[in-house]
Design an enzyme around this catalytic site. Structure first.
Site, short mmCIF file in Angstrom:
data_model
loop_
_atom_site.label_atom_id
_atom_site.label_comp_id
_atom_site.label_asym_id
_atom_site.label_seq_id
_atom_site.Cartn_x
_atom_site.Cartn_y
_atom_site.Cartn_z
NE ARG A 148 -3.83 -2.11 2.82
CZ ARG A 148 -3.33 -3.18 3.48
NH1 ARG A 148 -2.30 -3.51 3.97
NH2 ARG A 148 -4.29 -4.23 3.55
CE LYS A 172 -6.40 -0.68 4.63
NZ LYS A 172 -7.70 -1.12 3.88
CG HIS A 238 -4.57 0.94 -4.83
ND1 HIS A 238 -4.15 0.68 -3.54
CD2 HIS A 238 -5.79 0.50 -4.98
CE1 HIS A 238 -5.18 -0.35 -3.17
NE2 HIS A 238 -6.04 -0.39 -3.99
NE ARG A 241 -2.67 -3.16 -1.77
CZ ARG A 241 -2.51 -3.91 -0.72
NH1 ARG A 241 -1.16 -4.33 -0.58
NH2 ARG A 241 -3.33 -4.44 -0.08
CG HIS A 264 -6.17 -8.36 0.72
ND1 HIS A 264 -6.09 -8.78 -0.49
CD2 HIS A 264 -6.03 -7.04 0.74
CE1 HIS A 264 -6.29 -7.86 -1.43
NE2 HIS A 264 -5.91 -6.55 -0.64
CE1 TYR A 273 -5.52 -6.91 -7.46
CE2 TYR A 273 -6.24 -7.91 -5.18
CZ TYR A 273 -5.76 -6.95 -6.11
OH TYR A 273 -5.68 -5.58 -5.50
#
Length: 292
Positions: A148, A172, A238, A241, A264, A273
């Site tokens: 990210r 995150k 992004h 990524r 994730h 994806y």
């Protein structure tokens, strides 16, 4: 009795609907009535199959999912009103599923386009300009690990050790994960460290956070993209990524591994994806199918 007028009056009095809202309801319900008339049924007597056919017709005409759902909501509310008023004995709208808004596929660059970006960044860095050297390190790290942009610009220098092929990324929720480094990324970082000197941050800057901002890097990336002959508006941190993840999946990487690399929480987020190209699918069939 004109049930449409009665419905609109109820919406105005009981729900305090604005004139704009009432006009929208009237347009949507008139459209539905026209559809029902073509099927030989009155809108007031429409059943679940008539409503489903209405949704299918809207989709066939290319109506946006938001438009389909708005019109369906108007129909449901109208038929529920008729049921509550005793004008009909059932409420068929409750039996009809709403059109699902498909998840948009991520914008992604091809392998060739990413290669053009990386090659140009490397060529510019080779001329010795500190800004170009930093940019090459940023781009290589981004595509090497699918970071990210906030993770990338906020990397502490200690996250990457010269003698290791992995870097520690804090994502995150302050969760840490290990991300592999390509030889190209390691070389780009080593060159940047030589130019940069000692620092607590990998990409120090005179910002409030003490490191390069996301916006500054995004601008640099767009300049690089334009120089590489790509549409600047189509390239962002992004998007790179996304390219990292898509290229891995297209080459057979296990989805759980890609999930771990991207950080994730939910595998469903990573499943987007799996939109590999038809040419790759055809190649898999040719290589793996018994009759291929």
């Amino acid at each position: 009795m004109d049930w449409l007028d009665a419905f609109l009056e109820m919406m105005a009095v009981e729900k305090a609907a604005s004139a704009h809202t009432l006009d929208a309801y009237k347009r949507d319900l008139t459209t539905f009535a026209g559809h029902c008339a073509r099927r030989g049924v009155k809108a007031d007597a429409a059943g679940a199959d008539d409503i489903r056919a209405f949704v299918a017709a809207m989709a066939g005409e290319g109506a946006a999912v938001a438009t389909q759902n708005r019109r369906l909501s108007a129909v449901r509310r109208y038929l529920r009103f008729l049921y509550a008023e005793g004008a009909r004995s059932d409420d068929p709208g409750a039996q009809v599923d709403s059109p699902k808004k498909g998840r948009p596929l991520p914008k992604v660059l091809s392998v060739e386009e990413v290669d053009r970006l990386l090659t140009l960044a490397e060529e510019a860095a080779g001329r010795g300009d500190p800004g170009a050297i930093r940019r090459a390190a940023l781009v290589e790290l981004l595509y090497s690990g699918g970071l990210r942009v906030s993770e990338l610009v906020g990397l502490p220098d200690a996250a990457l050790r010269d003698d290791e092929d992995m870097m520690v990324v804090r994502g995150k929720g302050e969760k840490e994960r290990l991300v592999p480094l390509t030889p190209q990324a390691k070389a780009a970082v080593a060159r940047w460290r030589t130019v940069r000197g000692r620092s607590r941050m990998m990409f120090p800057a005179a910002s409030k956070a003490g490191h390069l901002t996301r916006q500054a890097f995004a601008r640099e990336l767009k300049v690089l993209a334009s120089a590489a002959g790509l549409r600047a508006e189509a390239v962002s941190p992004h998007v790179l990524r996304h390219a990292f993840a898509t290229h891995l999946v297209a080459r057979g990487a296990d989805l759980r591994i890609v999930q771990a690399l991207l950080g994730h929480q939910d595998i469903a987020t990573t499943e987007i994806y799996t939109h590999v190209g038809n040419d790759h699918l055809a190649a898999v069939i040719a290589d793996c199918h018994p009759l291929g």
